[in-house]
Design a protein around this motif. Structure first.
Motif, mmCIF file in Angstrom:
data_model
loop_
_atom_site.group_PDB
_atom_site.id
_atom_site.type_symbol
_atom_site.label_atom_id
_atom_site.label_comp_id
_atom_site.label_asym_id
_atom_site.label_seq_id
_atom_site.Cartn_x
_atom_site.Cartn_y
_atom_site.Cartn_z
ATOM 1 N N GLU A 146 -9.434 -42.424 -22.169
ATOM 2 C CA GLU A 146 -8.453 -41.393 -23.075
ATOM 3 C C GLU A 146 -6.973 -41.829 -22.518
ATOM 4 O O GLU A 146 -6.734 -41.882 -21.153
ATOM 5 N N VAL A 147 -6.094 -41.546 -23.410
ATOM 6 C CA VAL A 147 -4.703 -41.860 -23.416
ATOM 7 C C VAL A 147 -4.288 -40.169 -23.504
ATOM 8 O O VAL A 147 -4.305 -39.503 -24.528
ATOM 9 N N CYS A 148 -3.614 -39.602 -22.338
ATOM 10 C CA CYS A 148 -3.120 -38.269 -22.548
ATOM 11 C C CYS A 148 -1.508 -38.109 -22.400
ATOM 12 O O CYS A 148 -0.903 -38.886 -21.797
ATOM 13 N N VAL A 174 -6.600 -40.534 -32.344
ATOM 14 C CA VAL A 174 -7.884 -39.793 -32.827
ATOM 15 C C VAL A 174 -8.249 -38.718 -31.410
ATOM 16 O O VAL A 174 -8.480 -39.076 -30.435
ATOM 17 N N HIS A 175 -8.103 -37.443 -31.660
ATOM 18 C CA HIS A 175 -8.040 -36.508 -30.725
ATOM 19 C C HIS A 175 -9.278 -36.472 -29.979
ATOM 20 O O HIS A 175 -10.360 -36.323 -30.728
ATOM 21 N N THR A 176 -9.487 -36.489 -28.578
ATOM 22 C CA THR A 176 -10.747 -36.404 -27.979
ATOM 23 C C THR A 176 -11.156 -35.192 -27.041
ATOM 24 O O THR A 176 -12.002 -34.732 -26.745
ATOM 25 N N SER A 256 -7.764 -33.683 -36.620
ATOM 26 C CA SER A 256 -8.558 -34.351 -35.516
ATOM 27 C C SER A 256 -7.815 -35.812 -35.382
ATOM 28 O O SER A 256 -8.094 -36.531 -34.401
ATOM 29 N N THR A 257 -7.252 -36.418 -36.564
ATOM 30 C CA THR A 257 -6.585 -37.660 -36.403
ATOM 31 C C THR A 257 -5.270 -37.325 -37.110
ATOM 32 O O THR A 257 -4.764 -36.703 -37.833
ATOM 33 N N LEU A 258 -4.446 -38.432 -36.286
ATOM 34 C CA LEU A 258 -3.127 -38.254 -36.704
ATOM 35 C C LEU A 258 -2.680 -39.973 -36.907
ATOM 36 O O LEU A 258 -2.927 -40.483 -35.903
ATOM 37 N N GLU A 259 -1.942 -40.012 -38.056
ATOM 38 C CA GLU A 259 -1.736 -41.681 -38.224
ATOM 39 C C GLU A 259 -0.258 -41.693 -38.712
ATOM 40 O O GLU A 259 0.357 -41.080 -39.680
ATOM 41 N N PHE A 260 0.344 -42.628 -38.035
ATOM 42 C CA PHE A 260 1.750 -42.986 -38.151
ATOM 43 C C PHE A 260 1.722 -44.347 -38.855
ATOM 44 O O PHE A 260 1.413 -45.196 -38.282
ATOM 45 N N ILE A 294 -2.753 -30.207 -21.509
ATOM 46 C CA ILE A 294 -2.804 -31.478 -21.735
ATOM 47 C C ILE A 294 -3.765 -32.053 -22.766
ATOM 48 O O ILE A 294 -4.817 -31.465 -22.858
ATOM 49 N N SER A 295 -3.355 -32.975 -23.535
ATOM 50 C CA SER A 295 -4.008 -33.279 -24.757
ATOM 51 C C SER A 295 -4.318 -34.676 -24.683
ATOM 52 O O SER A 295 -3.421 -35.684 -24.130
ATOM 53 N N CYS A 296 -5.588 -35.416 -24.987
ATOM 54 C CA CYS A 296 -5.846 -36.653 -24.994
ATOM 55 C C CYS A 296 -6.319 -37.213 -26.103
ATOM 56 O O CYS A 296 -7.050 -36.534 -27.065
ATOM 57 N N ALA A 297 -6.283 -38.494 -26.366
ATOM 58 C CA ALA A 297 -6.607 -39.124 -27.563
ATOM 59 C C ALA A 297 -6.980 -40.802 -27.546
ATOM 60 O O ALA A 297 -6.507 -41.220 -26.584
ATOM 61 N N GLU A 298 -7.782 -41.106 -28.454
ATOM 62 C CA GLU A 298 -8.088 -42.639 -28.719
ATOM 63 C C GLU A 298 -6.684 -43.163 -29.409
ATOM 64 O O GLU A 298 -6.380 -42.440 -30.176
#
Length: 351
Positions: A146-148, A174-176, A256-260, A294-298
């Protein structure tokens, strides 16, 4: 999801998070393959730590580690809408829905040798066998990383790098796990990416704290504001650093997903480049006294296609563990295809 014989692979009553499931039988449909244990409708209101999804979720993971399947590249699968494929009360149904599909492989996966020629052949190959042969084939080891990012400070220890050299047009998150908030106690419901519903604050920066995403040219940006010297004393935040932005109609702070994506302004990246996710108020030290979480994502890099091929999202490598970023303790292989399935009911899944 069914195979070419219309046998159901997912979901079943053993699928993680499935809280209720109903099946068709010969009283509800005349379609023969639907008359025995073919799913009619189901719910995934699983209690933690099981997944909790609904018909509006952007991601749906169907996992069953107890009942696994052996698959080959010659197997064929499809997505079906249960009422559509079983011809059950379809008169009030409408629509088509599309999705990207990832297969999740169990434990270590032995990769077959490539059929393509190498781009770096041996100039003068030997005819003699090696005295020290490889004892086992190459193995891709699974590692869920995870990247947080921290809502109260500049985030460190979760840097990541591109998996390949190339030109990127965007990044997918992608939020985990975890959540962040910026207005306690008024806003005590943490979000994935920001603060209130439309107030988003996660930012993708390089090792110099230069912002890659988002910018005002990023697709879907409906509003964006920036810090300056009157709002923060942190030097790298004083010019062109986003404070709050919105992507109304595309994504919000709870997506749930965020795309730039910005196809007109691309970046050349190498595997030695280092990036991180930052929460704008946290990294810029702006009104952080009421922040929390803290929030984490792929993280997936989206590379510019060669010729007319579609853009490809590649998973990033985390500097923290120097491994590929893979989903849900499994190796995710992205099939860049769209699967069109069934007839989708306009509102909620109701009979």
């Amino acid at each position: 999801m069914v195979n070419s014989n219309n046998d159901i692979y997912y979901p079943k009553n053993t699928t993680d998070g499935v809280s209720s499931i109903l099946y068709h039988d010969n009283t509800t449909t005349s379609i023969s393959y639907c008359q025995s244990n073919y799913v009619n409708q189901y719910a995934m209101n699983g209690a933690a730590p099981n997944p909790n999804y609904n018909s509006d979720s952007e991601i749906l993971r169907l996992v069953d580690e107890v009942n696994t399947y052996q698959v080959t590249t010659s197997d064929s699968f499809s997505l079906q809408y249960s009422e559509g494929t079983c011809d059950f009360t379809t008169a009030d149904n409408s629509g088509v829905s599309c999705a990207e599909v990832y297969f999740m492989y169990y434990d270590d996966v032995v990769l077959p040798p490539s059929k393509d020629p190498t781009y770096d052949p041996t100039i003068d190959p030997t005819t003699d066998p090696t005295s020290d042969p490889t004892q086992s084939p190459t193995i891709a080891e699974e590692e869920a990383l995870e990247v947080c990012f921290d809502s109260t400070s500049h985030s460190t220890g979760y840097e990541f790098s591109p998996p390949f050299d190339g030109e990127i047009i965007g990044i997918t998150l992608v939020h985990t796990s975890g959540d962040v908030s910026c207005r306690l106690p008024l806003d005590d419901t943490g979000s994935n990416w920001g603060c209130a519903q439309q107030e988003m604050m996660v930012v993708v920066v390089d090792s110099n704290n230069d912002v890659y995403y988002p910018k005002d040219t990023t697709q879907g940006i409906t509003s964006i504001s920036y810090y300056d010297s009157t709002t923060t004393s942190v030097s790298y935040c004083q010019s062109g650093y986003p404070s709050i932005y919105s992507m109304q109609g595309t994504y919000d702070a709870f997506s749930s997903t965020l795309e730039f994506i910005d196809e007109d302004n691309t970046y050349s990246v190498t595997t030695s480049d280092i990036f991180s996710l930052q929460y704008s108020e946290g990294t810029c030290g702006f009104t952080i006294s009421d922040n929390s979480g803290i929030s984490c994502a792929e993280v997936y890099f989206i590379y510019k296609p060669e010729n007319d091929d579609p853009p490809t999202a590649k998973d990033s490598g985390s500097k923290k563990d120097e491994s590929s970023l893979l989903s849900n303790d499994s190796l995710a292989m992205k099939l860049l295809i769209e699967l069109v399935f069934g007839i989708v009911i306009i509102s909620a899944m109701m009979i």
